[in-house]
Design an enzyme around this catalytic site. Structure first.
Site, PDB file in Angstrom:
ATOM      1  N   ASP A  91       0.822  -1.217   0.000  1.00 39.85           N
ATOM      2  CA  ASP A  91       0.000   0.000   0.000  1.00 39.85           C
ATOM      3  C   ASP A  91       0.861   1.275   0.000  1.00 39.85           C
ATOM      4  O   ASP A  91       0.321   2.387   0.066  1.00 39.85           O
ATOM      5  CB  ASP A  91      -0.986   0.006   1.179  1.00 39.85           C
ATOM      6  CG  ASP A  91      -0.304  -0.026   2.524  1.00 39.85           C
ATOM      7  OD1 ASP A  91       0.608  -0.840   2.722  1.00 39.85           O
ATOM      8  OD2 ASP A  91      -0.681   0.787   3.402  1.00 39.85           O
TER       9      ASP A  91
ATOM     10  N   HIS B 280       8.019  -0.571  12.524  1.00 42.41           N
ATOM     11  CA  HIS B 280       6.913  -1.107  11.716  1.00 42.41           C
ATOM     12  C   HIS B 280       7.464  -2.171  10.765  1.00 42.41           C
ATOM     13  O   HIS B 280       6.929  -3.273  10.665  1.00 42.41           O
ATOM     14  CB  HIS B 280       6.250   0.038  10.966  1.00 42.41           C
ATOM     15  CG  HIS B 280       5.149  -0.340  10.037  1.00 42.41           C
ATOM     16  ND1 HIS B 280       3.964  -0.893  10.459  1.00 42.41           N
ATOM     17  CD2 HIS B 280       5.047  -0.236   8.678  1.00 42.41           C
ATOM     18  CE1 HIS B 280       3.185  -1.108   9.404  1.00 42.41           C
ATOM     19  NE2 HIS B 280       3.822  -0.730   8.318  1.00 42.41           N
TER      20      HIS B 280
ATOM     21  N   ASP C  36       4.545   4.590   7.798  1.00 42.78           N
ATOM     22  CA  ASP C  36       3.714   3.954   8.823  1.00 42.78           C
ATOM     23  C   ASP C  36       4.446   3.841  10.152  1.00 42.78           C
ATOM     24  O   ASP C  36       4.065   3.039  11.009  1.00 42.78           O
ATOM     25  CB  ASP C  36       3.289   2.548   8.373  1.00 42.78           C
ATOM     26  CG  ASP C  36       2.295   2.588   7.225  1.00 42.78           C
ATOM     27  OD1 ASP C  36       1.863   3.677   6.817  1.00 42.78           O
ATOM     28  OD2 ASP C  36       1.951   1.488   6.726  1.00 42.78           O
TER      29      ASP C  36
ATOM     30  N   HIS D   9      -1.244   7.043   6.737  1.00 44.99           N
ATOM     31  CA  HIS D   9      -2.665   6.656   6.790  1.00 44.99           C
ATOM     32  C   HIS D   9      -3.479   7.667   7.592  1.00 44.99           C
ATOM     33  O   HIS D   9      -3.003   8.191   8.609  1.00 44.99           O
ATOM     34  CB  HIS D   9      -2.842   5.280   7.462  1.00 44.99           C
ATOM     35  CG  HIS D   9      -2.330   4.135   6.673  1.00 44.99           C
ATOM     36  ND1 HIS D   9      -3.120   3.401   5.818  1.00 44.99           N
ATOM     37  CD2 HIS D   9      -1.088   3.594   6.593  1.00 44.99           C
ATOM     38  CE1 HIS D   9      -2.397   2.443   5.257  1.00 44.99           C
ATOM     39  NE2 HIS D   9      -1.150   2.530   5.709  1.00 44.99           N
TER      40      HIS D   9
END
Ligand code: ZN
Ligand code: FE
Length: 247
Positions: A59, A120, A143, A181
């Site tokens: 993503d 992460h 992230d 995000h």
């Protein structure tokens, strides 16, 4: 003179890719998927010069192939640890964990700095555009750091995430942080359970726009429970509670 503009591009369900407009060209951070990013580039009639990936997850790099289909000469930069995991990677930046270092990559005359921020994933990297006369510094955090939160520990340890968040935010208060995000509302709902008496968290929750990127170093120091954790053990406890949290 450099005038850099950063434009968030909503992708997939809740991802942000970022368009960095600088001089005659454009750069993209974390192209989740090709469609919205191609549309954003076309709307501004700018050629793609290069791609900066914060980590290898699909993503964040799912749009690389589609973009290179249009601009085959664009560079693809990621951490050296992500060799073989980021598609079509051309630049393998061996940034250290303890400080931002120059990468040799430039955005309209400004040299991009990088910091290794495992936690992460093991190859996570922060890209830093230092301040100039027109803007505060800008960091792309992927992230690793979200507004009022941090990423799940898929590959790294709590110690890694603790150090990464601290070092990432060891920058002036006004530095802007552009994250991967839109999780901010849920993160703040959780943050309020960790620190029910923190007025900065309550205040931030009460005035939340639908698009919350970028955040700032000052705002995260005031409201991010993972950045505020005093040691890795505390961070590990908060992370475990967040993984179980259904706000
Ligand atoms: Zn990820
Ligand atoms: Fe992601």
């Amino acid at each position: 003179m450099s005038a850099i503009e950063i434009v968030p591009i909503p992708c997939l369900r809740d991802n942000y890719a970022y368009l960095v407009l600088a001089g005659e060209g454009a750069y993209v951070v974390d192209p989740s998927e090709p469609g919205p990013v191609l549309a954003a580039l076309d709307a501004r009639k700018r050629p793609l010069v290069g791609i900066f990936a914060t980590h290898h997850h699909p993503d964040h790099v799912g749009g690389v192939d589609g973009l290179l289909g249009r601009w085959p000469g664009a560079f693809v930069a990621g951490h050296a640890r992500d060799r073989g995991r980021i598609p079509r990677q051309t630049h393998f930046v061996d940034a250290p964990r303890d400080r931002y270092v120059p990468t040799g990559l430039h955005v309209d005359g400004i040299e991009v700095l990088a910091l290794h921020i495992p936690g992460h994933t093991l190859g996570a990297i922060a890209w830093y555009l230092p301040p100039d006369d027109h803007r505060p510094g800008d960091v792309f955090t992927g992230d690793t750091l979200f507004a009022a939160g941090c990423g799940r520990l898929f590959e790294g340890t709590p110690e890694m995430m603790f150090t990464s968040l601290r070092t990432l935010c060891n920058l002036p208060d006004e530095t802007r942080l552009w994250f991967g995000h839109e999780y901010t509302a849920a993160n703040l709902a959780f943050a309020a359970t960790v620190e029910p008496d923190n007025p900065a968290i309550a205040e931030r929750r009460a005035h939340l726009p639908s698009c919350t990127t970028p955040t700032t170093v000052a705002l995260e120091r005031a409201t991010n429970p993972f950045l505020r954790a005093e040691n890795p053990e505390v961070l590990a406890r908060i992370r475990a509670a967040k993984d179980a949290f259904r706000g």
